[in-house]
Design an enzyme around this catalytic site. Structure first.
Site, PDB file in Angstrom:
ATOM      1  N   PHE A   1       0.884  -1.012  -0.041  1.00 44.08           N
ATOM      2  CA  PHE A   1      -0.380  -0.019  -0.050  1.00 44.08           C
ATOM      3  C   PHE A   1       0.661   1.570   0.992  1.00 44.08           C
ATOM      4  O   PHE A   1       1.537   1.356   1.053  1.00 44.08           O
ATOM      5  CB  PHE A   1      -1.179   0.265   1.179  1.00 44.08           C
ATOM      6  CG  PHE A   1      -1.146  -1.528   1.833  1.00 44.08           C
ATOM      7  CD1 PHE A   1      -1.301  -2.033   3.299  1.00 44.08           C
ATOM      8  CD2 PHE A   1      -2.171  -1.996   0.582  1.00 44.08           C
ATOM      9  CE1 PHE A   1      -1.950  -3.426   2.865  1.00 44.08           C
ATOM     10  CE2 PHE A   1      -2.994  -3.305   1.214  1.00 44.08           C
ATOM     11  CZ  PHE A   1      -2.840  -3.944   2.160  1.00 44.08           C
TER      12      PHE A   1
ATOM     13  N   ASP B   1       2.120   3.917   0.798  1.00 42.75           N
ATOM     14  CA  ASP B   1       1.870   5.481   1.582  1.00 42.75           C
ATOM     15  C   ASP B   1       3.245   6.136   1.608  1.00 42.75           C
ATOM     16  O   ASP B   1       3.960   6.188   0.966  1.00 42.75           O
ATOM     17  CB  ASP B   1       1.381   4.731   3.272  1.00 42.75           C
ATOM     18  CG  ASP B   1       2.644   4.116   3.743  1.00 42.75           C
ATOM     19  OD1 ASP B   1       2.575   3.976   4.613  1.00 42.75           O
ATOM     20  OD2 ASP B   1       3.984   4.458   3.754  1.00 42.75           O
TER      21      ASP B   1
ATOM     22  N   ASP C   1       4.271  -5.723   3.518  1.00 37.08           N
ATOM     23  CA  ASP C   1       3.859  -4.422   3.396  1.00 37.08           C
ATOM     24  C   ASP C   1       3.935  -4.516   5.004  1.00 37.08           C
ATOM     25  O   ASP C   1       4.688  -3.250   5.855  1.00 37.08           O
ATOM     26  CB  ASP C   1       2.429  -4.188   3.135  1.00 37.08           C
ATOM     27  CG  ASP C   1       2.256  -2.592   3.853  1.00 37.08           C
ATOM     28  OD1 ASP C   1       1.619  -2.634   4.221  1.00 37.08           O
ATOM     29  OD2 ASP C   1       2.144  -1.106   2.212  1.00 37.08           O
TER      30      ASP C   1
HETATM   31  N1  56B Z   1       1.246   0.682   3.608  1.00 37.03           N
HETATM   32  C1  56B Z   1       0.812   1.014   5.019  1.00 37.03           C
HETATM   33  N2  56B Z   1       0.242   2.071   4.991  1.00 37.03           N
HETATM   34  C2  56B Z   1      -0.609   2.215   6.152  1.00 37.03           C
HETATM   35  C3  56B Z   1      -0.941   1.240   6.861  1.00 37.03           C
HETATM   36  C4  56B Z   1      -1.541   1.518   8.154  1.00 37.03           C
HETATM   37  C5  56B Z   1      -1.793   0.678   9.582  1.00 37.03           C
HETATM   38  N3  56B Z   1      -2.860  -0.287   9.178  1.00 37.03           N
HETATM   39  C6  56B Z   1      -2.769  -1.744   9.775  1.00 37.03           C
HETATM   40  C7  56B Z   1      -2.703  -1.186  11.173  1.00 37.03           C
HETATM   41  C8  56B Z   1      -3.247  -2.551  12.168  1.00 37.03           C
HETATM   42  C9  56B Z   1      -4.273  -2.048  10.737  1.00 37.03           C
HETATM   43  O1  56B Z   1      -4.533  -3.889  10.834  1.00 37.03           O
HETATM   44  C10 56B Z   1      -3.752  -1.814  10.075  1.00 37.03           C
HETATM   45  O2  56B Z   1      -3.239  -3.312   8.333  1.00 37.03           O
HETATM   46  C11 56B Z   1      -1.935   3.180   8.138  1.00 37.03           C
HETATM   47  N4  56B Z   1      -1.106   3.080   6.721  1.00 37.03           N
HETATM   48  C12 56B Z   1      -0.955   4.878   6.408  1.00 37.03           C
HETATM   49  O3  56B Z   1       0.191   5.678   7.161  1.00 37.03           O
HETATM   50  C13 56B Z   1       0.441   6.162   6.948  1.00 37.03           C
HETATM   51  C14 56B Z   1      -0.484   6.924   8.667  1.00 37.03           C
HETATM   52  O4  56B Z   1       1.241   6.885   9.774  1.00 37.03           O
HETATM   53  P1  56B Z   1       1.078   7.283  10.093  1.00 37.03           P
HETATM   54  O5  56B Z   1       1.169   9.301  10.154  1.00 37.03           O
HETATM   55  O6  56B Z   1       3.066   6.654  11.517  1.00 37.03           O
HETATM   56  O7  56B Z   1       0.196   7.264  11.082  1.00 37.03           O
HETATM   57  C15 56B Z   1      -0.853   6.916   6.419  1.00 37.03           C
HETATM   58  O8  56B Z   1      -0.886   7.285   5.449  1.00 37.03           O
HETATM   59  C16 56B Z   1      -2.144   5.399   6.800  1.00 37.03           C
HETATM   60  O9  56B Z   1      -2.313   5.553   5.350  1.00 37.03           O
HETATM   61  C17 56B Z   1      -0.270  -0.172   6.710  1.00 37.03           C
HETATM   62  O10 56B Z   1      -0.933  -1.170   7.144  1.00 37.03           O
HETATM   63  N5  56B Z   1       0.156  -0.294   5.229  1.00 37.03           N
END
Ligand code: 56B
Length: 310
Positions: A216, A218, A285
């Site tokens: 994903f 991000d 990821d």
């Molecule tokens: N690539 C990827 N990006 C992800 C996630 C998650 C959380 N997801 C998991 C966690 C528990 C659940 O089970 C979900 O699966 C948030 N983000 C992104 O990060 C950024 C937020 O960062 P900060 O500013 O530090 O909060 C924002 O763009 C958010 O959209 C992921 O898993 N993978």
């Protein structure tokens, strides 16, 4: 997902500002494998808070991943804060986030529910607009129930991704690179990944083709890949990021960072496979995202792009 992989491969092959260091990548994968880093933390946070009712869990994830973007401009409010705020609403009154109720919700109620201490939270009016739009689509095409969107996909992640990215404007995360359409689909893919993870691949979380999802793209995963020198940026880009200068949505810089993150994860997955460890792109990821989260205060800054997509 061929749209994302193929279009990001073109960007990676033609990038000017971002390069994948394959030797560094291989070195890292060997280290992660030896230290069992790929045993990512299971995401079972949902059940314990939402009583395991699968319809309520998928409703929660739909709301969460419709708003899961761009936390960086606001100190003291991250993904976890949004997740907890929405979860609290569901525990108190699950009907509150049904499409019909959202269409009656005022902006003030929305702000009080999710961002009580941040009346001017970044892109807060966009978040409200996206939620209302998604609710209108659910009412118009899916009898007001997100579960009907999942059922329409008949256990196919590819079908669900297609429905989400064609019916819901907020999920149409793509860009134009050297004239070509480049797909990322970050929040729609993460929504499917979350449904799959939260329901452990059962019931509404059963997908026969979950491996088609990519990582994903991000701002956290490229950050850790850059820290580890797997993603190498040219001097100009590295300085912009170091000095926390905003990078425009749709710029070559931004697209090359996101697309090379997608391809780097595909290469990481291949390296794990050579070591006999089969992983889906979403599992790589989660491993990288958790690493990036844990180290976020001790590593290079992430790129800063204002966007509703990630
Ligand atoms: N690539 C990827 N990006 C992800 C996630 C998650 C959380 N997801 C998991 C966690 C528990 C659940 O089970 C979900 O699966 C948030 N983000 C992104 O990060 C950024 C937020 O960062 P900060 O500013 O530090 O909060 C924002 O763009 C958010 O959209 C992921 O898993 N993978």
């Amino acid at each position: 997902m061929s749209l994302v992989r193929n279009s990001c491969q073109f960007v990676s092959d033609n990038s000017k500002h971002v390069k994948i260091n394959k030797e560094e990548l291989q070195k890292q994968v060997n280290e992660w494998y030896i230290n069992n880093k790929h045993k990512y933390k299971e995401f079972d946070e949902y059940e314990c808070h939402l009583g395991g009712d699968e319809e309520q869990i998928v409703d929660f994830l739909f709301i969460l991943d419709s708003l899961n973007f761009c936390f960086w401009p606001q100190k003291d409010y991250e993904y976890e804060n949004l997740s907890s705020a929405i979860k609290e609403c569901f525990q108190k009154c699950p009907q509150q986030f049904k499409a019909e109720s959202i269409l009656k919700m005022t902006f003030e109620e929305f702000q009080q529910l999710l961002f009580p201490n941040f009346p001017n939270f970044p892109l807060i009016t966009e978040r409200f607009r996206l939620l209302q739009h998604a609710s209108e689509v659910l009412m118009t095409f899916f009898e007001g129930e997100f579960v009907n969107v999942i059922k329409a996909a008949k256990n196919s992640a590819a079908k669900l991704l297609n429905i989400l990215t064609t019916q819901f404007l907020g999920f149409q995360d793509h860009a134009i690179y050297q004239g070509r359409q480049t797909f990322f689909y970050k929040r729609s893919q993460i929504l499917i990944g979350d449904i799959y993870a939260a329901l452990k691949g059962q019931g509404l979380g059963k997908f026969n083709d979950i491996e088609i999802l990519t990582m994903f793209p991000d701002y956290r995963v490229p950050q850790i890949l850059n820290q580890l020198n797997v993603l190498q940026y040219d001097e100009e880009l590295q300085n912009m990021i170091k000095n926390e200068i905003e990078i425009n949505h749709g710029s070559e810089y931004e697209i090359e960072i996101r697309a090379n993150s997608v391809i780097a994860v595909e290469l990481i997955k291949e390296e794990f496979k050579k070591l006999g460890q089969k992983l889906n792109s979403i599992e790589v990821d989660w491993m990288l995202w958790q690493m990036g989260e844990e180290l976020r205060f001790d590593i290079v800054p992430h790129h800063r792009t204002l966007s509703i997509y990630y």
